[in-house]
Motif scaffolding. Sequence first.
Motif, PDB file in Angstrom:
ATOM      1  N   THR A  59       9.030   5.423 -21.002  1.00 32.44           N
ATOM      2  CA  THR A  59      10.481   5.263 -21.115  1.00 32.44           C
ATOM      3  C   THR A  59      11.053   4.518 -19.915  1.00 32.44           C
ATOM      4  N   GLU A  60      12.109   3.768 -20.175  1.00 36.76           N
ATOM      5  CA  GLU A  60      12.793   3.061 -19.099  1.00 36.76           C
ATOM      6  C   GLU A  60      13.376   4.047 -18.094  1.00 36.76           C
ATOM      7  N   GLU A  61      13.855   5.183 -18.576  1.00 39.10           N
ATOM      8  CA  GLU A  61      14.435   6.191 -17.702  1.00 39.10           C
ATOM      9  C   GLU A  61      13.419   6.657 -16.650  1.00 39.10           C
ATOM     10  N   LEU A  62      12.197   6.900 -17.082  1.00 42.65           N
ATOM     11  CA  LEU A  62      11.166   7.344 -16.143  1.00 42.65           C
ATOM     12  C   LEU A  62      10.716   6.190 -15.248  1.00 42.65           C
ATOM     13  N   LYS A  63      10.582   5.003 -15.820  1.00 45.34           N
ATOM     14  CA  LYS A  63      10.237   3.831 -15.004  1.00 45.34           C
ATOM     15  C   LYS A  63      11.266   3.649 -13.889  1.00 45.34           C
ATOM     16  N   ASP A  64      12.550   3.764 -14.246  1.00 48.62           N
ATOM     17  CA  ASP A  64      13.626   3.625 -13.262  1.00 48.62           C
ATOM     18  C   ASP A  64      13.563   4.728 -12.210  1.00 48.62           C
ATOM     19  N   ALA A  65      13.266   5.939 -12.631  1.00 47.48           N
ATOM     20  CA  ALA A  65      13.169   7.061 -11.690  1.00 47.48           C
ATOM     21  C   ALA A  65      12.041   6.815 -10.685  1.00 47.48           C
ATOM     22  N   PHE A  66      10.908   6.301 -11.157  1.00 43.51           N
ATOM     23  CA  PHE A  66       9.795   6.013 -10.257  1.00 43.51           C
ATOM     24  C   PHE A  66      10.152   4.867  -9.309  1.00 43.51           C
ATOM     25  N   GLU A  67      10.844   3.859  -9.822  1.00 45.05           N
ATOM     26  CA  GLU A  67      11.269   2.744  -8.969  1.00 45.05           C
ATOM     27  C   GLU A  67      12.243   3.235  -7.889  1.00 45.05           C
ATOM     28  N   ASP A  68      13.212   4.050  -8.290  1.00 42.80           N
ATOM     29  CA  ASP A  68      14.170   4.605  -7.325  1.00 42.80           C
ATOM     30  C   ASP A  68      13.460   5.436  -6.264  1.00 42.80           C
ATOM     31  N   HIS A  69      12.492   6.241  -6.714  1.00 41.91           N
ATOM     32  CA  HIS A  69      11.783   7.084  -5.753  1.00 41.91           C
ATOM     33  C   HIS A  69      10.930   6.243  -4.806  1.00 41.91           C
ATOM     34  N   GLN A  70      10.408   5.154  -5.296  1.00 39.44           N
ATOM     35  CA  GLN A  70       9.621   4.290  -4.424  1.00 39.44           C
ATOM     36  C   GLN A  70      10.508   3.696  -3.320  1.00 39.44           C
ATOM     37  N   LEU A  71      11.708   3.261  -3.684  1.00 39.04           N
ATOM     38  CA  LEU A  71      12.637   2.732  -2.678  1.00 39.04           C
ATOM     39  C   LEU A  71      13.016   3.823  -1.684  1.00 39.04           C
ATOM     40  N   GLN A  72      13.241   5.018  -2.182  1.00 40.63           N
ATOM     41  CA  GLN A  72      13.578   6.156  -1.324  1.00 40.63           C
ATOM     42  C   GLN A  72      12.408   6.486  -0.394  1.00 40.63           C
ATOM     43  N   THR A  73      11.202   6.417  -0.905  1.00 35.65           N
ATOM     44  CA  THR A  73      10.017   6.727  -0.108  1.00 35.65           C
ATOM     45  C   THR A  73       9.858   5.728   1.033  1.00 35.65           C
ATOM     46  N   LYS A  74      10.191   4.470   0.789  1.00 36.86           N
ATOM     47  CA  LYS A  74      10.158   3.472   1.864  1.00 36.86           C
ATOM     48  C   LYS A  74      11.150   3.854   2.972  1.00 36.86           C
ATOM     49  N   LYS A  75      12.298   4.399   2.586  1.00 36.88           N
ATOM     50  CA  LYS A  75      13.265   4.883   3.586  1.00 36.88           C
ATOM     51  C   LYS A  75      12.693   6.076   4.339  1.00 36.88           C
ATOM     52  N   HIS A  76      11.939   6.910   3.641  1.00 33.65           N
ATOM     53  CA  HIS A  76      11.328   8.070   4.289  1.00 33.65           C
ATOM     54  C   HIS A  76      10.327   7.631   5.353  1.00 33.65           C
ATOM     55  N   VAL A  77       9.574   6.581   5.065  1.00 27.83           N
ATOM     56  CA  VAL A  77       8.619   6.055   6.040  1.00 27.83           C
ATOM     57  C   VAL A  77       9.368   5.563   7.276  1.00 27.83           C
ATOM     58  N   SER A  78      10.441   4.833   7.051  1.00 29.92           N
ATOM     59  CA  SER A  78      11.253   4.336   8.160  1.00 29.92           C
ATOM     60  C   SER A  78      11.840   5.492   8.973  1.00 29.92           C
ATOM     61  N   ARG A  79      12.308   6.512   8.278  1.00 27.59           N
ATOM     62  CA  ARG A  79      12.871   7.683   8.948  1.00 27.59           C
ATOM     63  C   ARG A  79      11.800   8.410   9.762  1.00 27.59           C
ATOM     64  N   LEU A  80      10.592   8.508   9.214  1.00 28.75           N
ATOM     65  CA  LEU A  80       9.493   9.139   9.957  1.00 28.75           C
ATOM     66  C   LEU A  80       9.187   8.372  11.237  1.00 28.75           C
ATOM     67  N   GLN A  81       9.234   7.064  11.162  1.00 27.39           N
ATOM     68  CA  GLN A  81       8.980   6.256  12.354  1.00 27.39           C
ATOM     69  C   GLN A  81      10.035   6.547  13.426  1.00 27.39           C
ATOM     70  N   LYS A  82      11.272   6.772  13.005  1.00 25.46           N
ATOM     71  CA  LYS A  82      12.327   7.157  13.951  1.00 25.46           C
ATOM     72  C   LYS A  82      12.031   8.528  14.553  1.00 25.46           C
ATOM     73  N   VAL A  83      11.542   9.451  13.729  1.00 23.10           N
ATOM     74  CA  VAL A  83      11.212  10.793  14.222  1.00 23.10           C
ATOM     75  C   VAL A  83      10.135  10.693  15.303  1.00 23.10           C
ATOM     76  N   PHE A  84       9.105   9.893  15.044  1.00 26.60           N
ATOM     77  CA  PHE A  84       8.057   9.722  16.055  1.00 26.60           C
ATOM     78  C   PHE A  84       8.677   9.240  17.367  1.00 26.60           C
ATOM     79  N   GLY A  85       9.569   8.262  17.289  1.00 27.04           N
ATOM     80  CA  GLY A  85      10.224   7.753  18.493  1.00 27.04           C
ATOM     81  C   GLY A  85      11.050   8.810  19.201  1.00 27.04           C
ATOM     82  N   LEU A  86      11.760   9.620  18.437  1.00 34.44           N
ATOM     83  CA  LEU A  86      12.603  10.665  19.025  1.00 34.44           C
ATOM     84  C   LEU A  86      11.804  11.704  19.812  1.00 34.44           C
ATOM     85  N   ILE A  87      10.566  11.926  19.392  1.00 32.45           N
ATOM     86  CA  ILE A  87       9.739  12.928  20.092  1.00 32.45           C
ATOM     87  C   ILE A  87       8.768  12.272  21.079  1.00 32.45           C
TER      88      ILE A  87
END
Length: 188
Positions: A59-87
């Motif tokens: 379904t397109e709905e699930l395809k879109d959900a996976f695409e959205d989560h992939q974009l969000q996950t890329k933000k999570h990686v960036s956020r983790l890199q900031k966490v490493f810097g903070l500590i």
Amino acid sequence: MAKTDTTHTGSPIAEKKPGSSAEKSSSLKKFFVDSLKDIHYAEEAIIEALTKMQEAATTEELKDAFEDHQLQTKKHVSRLQKVFGLIGEKPEKKKCEAIEGIIKEGEEIIKSTKEGSMTRDAALIIAAQKVEHYEIASYGGLVQLAITLGHDKAAELLERTLEEEEDTDYNLTEIAETHINLDAEQED
């Protein structure tokens, strides 16, 4: 927020809480950093897995959900890199055997379900939720460790990611309950 002492080395050292030993704190920090490396690896692996899951979804709905989560996950990686810097640590990855197993299970689901079927989508949602639950458990623990170690800004960033993971899990449940599970039940 933890007080800092810069008298010995010129660099901030988190003040230890009464009753805790420096050895325990350094062991806890090592565990915290290793856990960050583990989830960093996991997030990178999830980005790749989500591409495969999106391609396999019906379904397109699930395809879109996976695409959205992939974009969000890329933000999570960036956020983790900031966490490493903070500590004061370098962003590194450590192979996460748990996520490797969960992703392998997802790949088996794709191989064992009929292409274009709602059963495949239902199974993909469950596979994605297993990923989410691993992340929720990891980030929940990391938030508490960051707080314990006095890394309040890192805890805030990790908490934001935790909330996003919980939202993704909820959204996947909504997609499944709205129609995919019912449609899959009607398949032969």
